[in-house]
Motif scaffolding. Sequence first.
Motif, PDB file in Angstrom:
ATOM      1  N   PHE A 116       5.399  14.047 -23.946  1.00 37.78           N
ATOM      2  CA  PHE A 116       4.065  13.850 -23.087  1.00 37.78           C
ATOM      3  C   PHE A 116       3.740  12.169 -23.106  1.00 37.78           C
ATOM      4  CE2 PHE A 116       2.724  18.218 -24.161  1.00 37.78           C
ATOM      5  CZ  PHE A 116       3.415  18.842 -23.070  1.00 37.78           C
ATOM      6  N   LYS A 117       3.863  11.748 -24.316  1.00 34.77           N
ATOM      7  CA  LYS A 117       3.652  10.108 -24.576  1.00 34.77           C
ATOM      8  C   LYS A 117       4.677   9.324 -23.555  1.00 34.77           C
ATOM      9  CE  LYS A 117       3.421   6.490 -27.704  1.00 34.77           C
ATOM     10  NZ  LYS A 117       3.729   6.057 -29.097  1.00 34.77           N
ATOM     11  N   CYS A 118       5.939   9.798 -23.588  1.00 38.80           N
ATOM     12  CA  CYS A 118       6.902   9.162 -22.683  1.00 38.80           C
ATOM     13  C   CYS A 118       6.365   9.145 -21.278  1.00 38.80           C
ATOM     14  CB  CYS A 118       8.119   9.394 -23.008  1.00 38.80           C
ATOM     15  SG  CYS A 118       9.532   8.958 -21.782  1.00 38.80           S
ATOM     16  N   GLU A 119       6.134  10.494 -20.820  1.00 34.00           N
ATOM     17  CA  GLU A 119       5.802  10.840 -19.593  1.00 34.00           C
ATOM     18  C   GLU A 119       4.437   9.954 -19.018  1.00 34.00           C
ATOM     19  OE1 GLU A 119       7.763  11.996 -17.279  1.00 34.00           O
ATOM     20  OE2 GLU A 119       9.016  12.124 -18.780  1.00 34.00           O
ATOM     21  N   TRP A 120       3.502   9.987 -19.915  1.00 36.65           N
ATOM     22  CA  TRP A 120       2.124   9.328 -19.779  1.00 36.65           C
ATOM     23  C   TRP A 120       2.363   7.802 -19.451  1.00 36.65           C
ATOM     24  CZ3 TRP A 120      -2.189  10.499 -17.896  1.00 36.65           C
ATOM     25  CH2 TRP A 120      -3.305   9.499 -18.100  1.00 36.65           C
ATOM     26  N   GLN A 121       3.392   7.325 -20.340  1.00 40.31           N
ATOM     27  CA  GLN A 121       3.806   5.765 -19.899  1.00 40.31           C
ATOM     28  C   GLN A 121       4.242   5.593 -18.630  1.00 40.31           C
ATOM     29  OE1 GLN A 121       2.824   3.328 -22.054  1.00 40.31           O
ATOM     30  NE2 GLN A 121       1.965   4.641 -23.594  1.00 40.31           N
ATOM     31  N   LYS A 122       5.043   6.544 -18.283  1.00 39.77           N
ATOM     32  CA  LYS A 122       5.804   6.392 -17.041  1.00 39.77           C
ATOM     33  C   LYS A 122       4.733   6.551 -15.962  1.00 39.77           C
ATOM     34  CE  LYS A 122      10.309   8.292 -18.012  1.00 39.77           C
ATOM     35  NZ  LYS A 122      10.995   9.531 -17.782  1.00 39.77           N
ATOM     36  N   SER A 123       3.727   7.387 -16.207  1.00 44.42           N
ATOM     37  CA  SER A 123       2.536   7.780 -15.199  1.00 44.42           C
ATOM     38  C   SER A 123       1.757   6.502 -15.050  1.00 44.42           C
ATOM     39  CB  SER A 123       2.003   8.997 -15.222  1.00 44.42           C
ATOM     40  OG  SER A 123       1.127   8.864 -16.347  1.00 44.42           O
ATOM     41  N   LYS A 124       1.566   5.569 -15.981  1.00 42.76           N
ATOM     42  CA  LYS A 124       0.601   4.651 -16.004  1.00 42.76           C
ATOM     43  C   LYS A 124       1.291   3.341 -15.425  1.00 42.76           C
ATOM     44  CE  LYS A 124      -0.777   3.958 -20.147  1.00 42.76           C
ATOM     45  NZ  LYS A 124      -1.216   3.616 -21.453  1.00 42.76           N
ATOM     46  N   ARG A 125       2.385   3.066 -15.099  1.00 42.92           N
ATOM     47  CA  ARG A 125       3.222   2.253 -14.524  1.00 42.92           C
ATOM     48  C   ARG A 125       2.555   2.040 -13.068  1.00 42.92           C
ATOM     49  NH1 ARG A 125       8.974   3.182 -16.421  1.00 42.92           N
ATOM     50  NH2 ARG A 125       8.804   3.039 -18.434  1.00 42.92           N
ATOM     51  N   ALA A 139       0.770  -1.280  -0.181  1.00 46.47           N
ATOM     52  CA  ALA A 139       0.015   0.118  -0.121  1.00 46.47           C
ATOM     53  C   ALA A 139       1.054   1.099   0.119  1.00 46.47           C
ATOM     54  CB  ALA A 139      -0.896  -0.040   1.173  1.00 46.47           C
ATOM     55  N   LEU A 140       1.943   1.389   0.659  1.00 38.66           N
ATOM     56  CA  LEU A 140       2.794   2.331   0.774  1.00 38.66           C
ATOM     57  C   LEU A 140       3.517   2.494  -0.597  1.00 38.66           C
ATOM     58  CD1 LEU A 140       4.259   4.568   2.608  1.00 38.66           C
ATOM     59  CD2 LEU A 140       6.055   2.965   3.021  1.00 38.66           C
ATOM     60  N   CYS A 141       3.791   1.618  -1.189  1.00 39.55           N
ATOM     61  CA  CYS A 141       4.364   1.713  -2.468  1.00 39.55           C
ATOM     62  C   CYS A 141       3.365   2.110  -3.420  1.00 39.55           C
ATOM     63  CB  CYS A 141       5.053   0.404  -3.079  1.00 39.55           C
ATOM     64  SG  CYS A 141       6.480  -0.305  -2.097  1.00 39.55           S
ATOM     65  N   GLN A 142       2.348   1.706  -3.520  1.00 36.96           N
ATOM     66  CA  GLN A 142       1.278   2.206  -4.392  1.00 36.96           C
ATOM     67  C   GLN A 142       0.897   3.699  -4.227  1.00 36.96           C
ATOM     68  OE1 GLN A 142       0.072   0.372  -6.747  1.00 36.96           O
ATOM     69  NE2 GLN A 142      -1.095   2.065  -7.482  1.00 36.96           N
ATOM     70  N   VAL A 143       0.674   4.151  -2.652  1.00 38.78           N
ATOM     71  CA  VAL A 143       0.432   5.502  -2.522  1.00 38.78           C
ATOM     72  C   VAL A 143       1.647   6.334  -3.238  1.00 38.78           C
ATOM     73  CG1 VAL A 143       0.445   7.455  -0.699  1.00 38.78           C
ATOM     74  CG2 VAL A 143      -0.766   5.212  -0.481  1.00 38.78           C
ATOM     75  N   LYS A 144       2.939   5.769  -2.877  1.00 41.14           N
ATOM     76  CA  LYS A 144       4.158   6.656  -3.496  1.00 41.14           C
ATOM     77  C   LYS A 144       3.894   6.681  -4.934  1.00 41.14           C
ATOM     78  CE  LYS A 144       9.093   6.449  -3.939  1.00 41.14           C
ATOM     79  NZ  LYS A 144      10.159   5.606  -3.716  1.00 41.14           N
ATOM     80  N   SER A 145       3.577   5.626  -5.600  1.00 39.85           N
ATOM     81  CA  SER A 145       3.643   5.546  -7.106  1.00 39.85           C
ATOM     82  C   SER A 145       2.307   6.428  -7.560  1.00 39.85           C
ATOM     83  CB  SER A 145       3.257   4.219  -7.557  1.00 39.85           C
ATOM     84  OG  SER A 145       2.943   4.022  -8.833  1.00 39.85           O
ATOM     85  N   ASN A 146       1.273   6.615  -6.713  1.00 37.19           N
ATOM     86  CA  ASN A 146       0.103   7.483  -7.306  1.00 37.19           C
ATOM     87  C   ASN A 146       0.447   8.785  -6.989  1.00 37.19           C
ATOM     88  OD1 ASN A 146      -1.563   5.294  -7.878  1.00 37.19           O
ATOM     89  ND2 ASN A 146      -2.463   5.171  -5.679  1.00 37.19           N
ATOM     90  N   ASN A 147       1.272   9.286  -6.047  1.00 34.74           N
ATOM     91  CA  ASN A 147       1.759  10.520  -5.882  1.00 34.74           C
ATOM     92  C   ASN A 147       2.666  11.097  -6.832  1.00 34.74           C
ATOM     93  OD1 ASN A 147       0.301  11.033  -3.399  1.00 34.74           O
ATOM     94  ND2 ASN A 147       2.010  10.514  -2.068  1.00 34.74           N
ATOM     95  N   ILE A 148       3.409  10.209  -7.244  1.00 32.85           N
ATOM     96  CA  ILE A 148       4.672  10.558  -8.292  1.00 32.85           C
ATOM     97  C   ILE A 148       3.714  10.746  -9.714  1.00 32.85           C
ATOM     98  CG2 ILE A 148       6.450   9.762  -9.798  1.00 32.85           C
ATOM     99  CD1 ILE A 148       7.504   8.415  -7.103  1.00 32.85           C
ATOM    100  N   SER A 149       2.676   9.808  -9.816  1.00 31.24           N
ATOM    101  CA  SER A 149       1.807   9.866 -11.130  1.00 31.24           C
ATOM    102  C   SER A 149       1.180  10.986 -11.102  1.00 31.24           C
ATOM    103  CB  SER A 149       1.072   8.751 -11.419  1.00 31.24           C
ATOM    104  OG  SER A 149       1.973   7.576 -11.337  1.00 31.24           O
ATOM    105  N   SER A 150       0.505  11.474 -10.014  1.00 31.54           N
ATOM    106  CA  SER A 150      -0.012  12.922 -10.038  1.00 31.54           C
ATOM    107  C   SER A 150       0.518  13.928 -10.256  1.00 31.54           C
ATOM    108  CB  SER A 150      -0.920  12.766  -8.590  1.00 31.54           C
ATOM    109  OG  SER A 150      -1.802  11.912  -8.500  1.00 31.54           O
ATOM    110  N   ALA A 151       1.888  13.887  -9.798  1.00 34.37           N
ATOM    111  CA  ALA A 151       2.799  14.974  -9.825  1.00 34.37           C
ATOM    112  C   ALA A 151       3.171  15.039 -11.278  1.00 34.37           C
ATOM    113  CB  ALA A 151       3.894  14.969  -9.025  1.00 34.37           C
ATOM    114  N   ARG A 152       3.605  14.066 -12.064  1.00 36.40           N
ATOM    115  CA  ARG A 152       3.846  13.953 -13.455  1.00 36.40           C
ATOM    116  C   ARG A 152       2.857  14.377 -14.372  1.00 36.40           C
ATOM    117  NH1 ARG A 152       6.301   8.882 -13.497  1.00 36.40           N
ATOM    118  NH2 ARG A 152       8.541   9.797 -13.723  1.00 36.40           N
ATOM    119  N   ILE A 153       1.448  13.858 -13.999  1.00 36.44           N
ATOM    120  CA  ILE A 153       0.369  14.382 -14.713  1.00 36.44           C
ATOM    121  C   ILE A 153       0.350  15.956 -14.640  1.00 36.44           C
ATOM    122  CG2 ILE A 153      -1.956  14.307 -15.099  1.00 36.44           C
ATOM    123  CD1 ILE A 153      -1.907  11.152 -14.153  1.00 36.44           C
TER     124      ILE A 153
END
Length: 185
Positions: free
Chosen positions: A172-181, A38-52
């Motif tokens: 944007f395509k590259c960053e979007w791919q990163k944020s979907k991981r 869960a902690l890893c997922q929250v971290k990933s979600n925060n990074i994805s939100s910041a990237r978006i």
Amino acid sequence: MILSEIPIIRVQFEQNNESNLLTYILPILVALIAAFIALCQVKSNNISSARIAWMENLREILSELIVAYADCHLIVMNMHHKLEEARKISQIAIGEIIKTDYHLHVASIHKVNKLANKVLLYLDSDNANHHRIEALIDKLSKNLRFEDVLNLKQDELQENLDEIILLSKKIFKCEWQKSKRIWKI
């Protein structure tokens, strides 16, 4: 008889202790693993939100910059055309055009420079696509002076702006791919 039963009770007691220990430790271990995931997922979600958010901000500023470059070029070309016509009439007409139109040119250059600097702050010079956009922005910004804008043809300006758009799409395509991981830690 009592003596012979004692080892059996001791063995059963030890087995019960091991199974009880396992029943207590296993749920704790599972809970710790779930908490880590869960902690890893929250971290990933925060990074994805910041990237978006970064992508949206950069997209907005780039679109404003592209329009500002085109507007600046149009203002200068219009002013140049008016000055050419005024030269045929008189020096007074030239002065009037400079009074009425030169501030538009200065304001458009100011807007372009402000937006260009914002874009440059969003880019990473180590990334090839980012670096290419930086180079195009530098090239276009150097051509904003009145004399240089006259040498910059509309087709060349449009090619540079189209290349900025194409490179931006790649970024944007590259960053979007990163944020979907999802599972990237």
